[in-house]
Design a protein around this motif. Structure first.
Motif, PDB file in Angstrom:
ATOM      1  N   ALA A 251       0.806  -1.221   0.000  1.00 57.57           N
ATOM      2  CA  ALA A 251       0.000   0.000   0.000  1.00 57.57           C
ATOM      3  C   ALA A 251       0.833   1.263   0.000  1.00 57.57           C
ATOM      4  CB  ALA A 251      -0.949  -0.007   1.196  1.00 57.57           C
ATOM      5  N   ASN A 252       2.034   1.213   0.588  1.00 55.19           N
ATOM      6  CA  ASN A 252       2.903   2.392   0.649  1.00 55.19           C
ATOM      7  C   ASN A 252       3.795   2.541  -0.578  1.00 55.19           C
ATOM      8  OD1 ASN A 252       4.024  -0.004   2.262  1.00 55.19           O
ATOM      9  ND2 ASN A 252       5.891   1.143   1.767  1.00 55.19           N
ATOM     10  N   ALA A 253       3.579   1.729  -1.588  1.00 59.90           N
ATOM     11  CA  ALA A 253       4.414   1.767  -2.791  1.00 59.90           C
ATOM     12  C   ALA A 253       4.234   3.071  -3.553  1.00 59.90           C
ATOM     13  CB  ALA A 253       4.080   0.586  -3.704  1.00 59.90           C
ATOM     14  N   VAL A 254       5.266   3.433  -4.314  1.00 58.42           N
ATOM     15  CA  VAL A 254       5.169   4.604  -5.183  1.00 58.42           C
ATOM     16  C   VAL A 254       4.180   4.293  -6.310  1.00 58.42           C
ATOM     17  CG1 VAL A 254       7.506   5.383  -4.631  1.00 58.42           C
ATOM     18  CG2 VAL A 254       7.125   3.862  -6.597  1.00 58.42           C
ATOM     19  N   PRO A 255       3.568   5.322  -6.920  1.00 60.17           N
ATOM     20  CA  PRO A 255       2.570   5.082  -7.966  1.00 60.17           C
ATOM     21  C   PRO A 255       3.083   4.213  -9.109  1.00 60.17           C
ATOM     22  CG  PRO A 255       2.500   7.370  -7.265  1.00 60.17           C
ATOM     23  CD  PRO A 255       3.687   6.757  -6.583  1.00 60.17           C
ATOM     24  N   GLU A 256       4.336   4.389  -9.488  1.00 55.84           N
ATOM     25  CA  GLU A 256       4.890   3.595 -10.595  1.00 55.84           C
ATOM     26  C   GLU A 256       4.903   2.104 -10.266  1.00 55.84           C
ATOM     27  OE1 GLU A 256       7.080   7.621 -10.688  1.00 55.84           O
ATOM     28  OE2 GLU A 256       6.233   6.252  -9.201  1.00 55.84           O
ATOM     29  N   ALA A 257       5.196   1.765  -9.007  1.00 59.80           N
ATOM     30  CA  ALA A 257       5.203   0.361  -8.600  1.00 59.80           C
ATOM     31  C   ALA A 257       3.795  -0.215  -8.601  1.00 59.80           C
ATOM     32  CB  ALA A 257       5.846   0.214  -7.222  1.00 59.80           C
TER      33      ALA A 257
END
Length: 284
Positions: A251-257
């Motif tokens: 859930a805390n991933a960057v948008p690209e991930a």
């Protein structure tokens, strides 16, 4: 059923305090007991990853330095994709000129030059994050406590001890990273470029990233791409998330991930996201 589970460390397996939760450790042990090859796939070095696998009680494989080297559970090197020495020399000189702080990953550990770390970055504290829990792993902790091996000239060190697997660089002053990247592009160096944070940049040999290392490990184990699951959160996880049969972003991933992944778990690294992935997607 997925036969190979690859997990990023920082921002994924590790909490914001750089610790492994009991829930994550127990879930990974269950996955191993079920016959899944649990693999740490990290931008860190092998020794750092091995501390956490030992603490968790998981005899897993490790793909480290952003896919440049892989080890089996006993610590034997399975593959290594070093950088071209001529490219390394040019890159070192550009980074020096633009005052980027860098350390170099080798098969024997990390190496840095004798420049002071910037006061704002508190590197000794960052390195102490690797030591939890110290009492359990005191011998490994003592070896890593000082951070990279400090040498006067990394070029000379690499000539004697090389090769270089990966560069990790951070800014010494605002704007230095952008200036260095412009010089690197002008030099047209054959490099793979990634990042694991907004203030850093990482370099490996062309075509070397977490997906390439994971693919080599899967081939070694006889596991098909469709049987591989990967969990990550940042820019240096993108290739791995796209390549795996199942790519999962926390859930805390960057948008690209999140865009690269097939699934986005609703829990963050501080909410035992890896345990949730294991129970909801791997052991079902």
């Amino acid at each position: 059923m997925y036969k190979l589970l690859a997990i990023d460390m920082d921002g994924t397996l590790l909490s914001s305090r750089r610790t492994v939760s009991r829930a994550n450790a127990m879930a990974l042990r269950k996955a191993v007991a079920a016959g899944v090859h649990v693999t740490i796939c990290t931008g860190r070095g092998h020794e750092s990853a091995r501390i956490f696998t030992r603490f968790m009680g998981v005899r897993g494989y490790v793909v480290s330095a952003n896919g440049a080297i892989g080890h089996d559970p006993a610590g034997k090197v399975l593959f290594s994709d070093p950088m071209d020495p001529a490219v390394v020399t040019t890159l070192i000189r550009i980074l020096r000129r633009h005052r980027l702080i860098f350390h170099i990953f080798t098969a024997d550990g990390l190496v840095a030059e004798t420049r002071p770390w910037p006061r704002t970055r508190a590197w000794p504290t960052a390195w102490s994050d690797l030591l939890w829990p110290q009492a359990y792993l005191s011998r490994e902790a003592s070896r890593l406590f000082g951070g990279p091996r400090i040498v006067n000239d990394v070029e000379e060190y690499l000539r004697d001890h090389g090769p270089c697997l990966k560069f990790f660089c951070v800014e010494d002053e605002p704007g230095s990273k952008e200036a260095a990247m412009a010089a690197i592009r002008l030099a047209d160096l054959p490099l793979e470029t990634a990042a694991s944070g907004s203030d850093n940049v990482e370099f490996t040999a062309p075509g070397v990233h977490k997906a390439s290392g994971l693919a080599r490990l899967a081939a070694h184990l006889g596991v098909h791409q469709s049987e591989v699951a990967a969990v990550g959160d940042h820019l240096n996880d993108l290739e791995m998330l796209r390549w795996a049969g199942l790519g999962v972003a926390v859930a805390n991933a960057v948008p690209e991930a999140k865009e690269a992944a097939r699934e986005v778990i609703a829990l963050s690294n501080d909410e035992h996201a890896v345990a949730a992935v294991v129970h909801s997607l791997i052991l079902t």
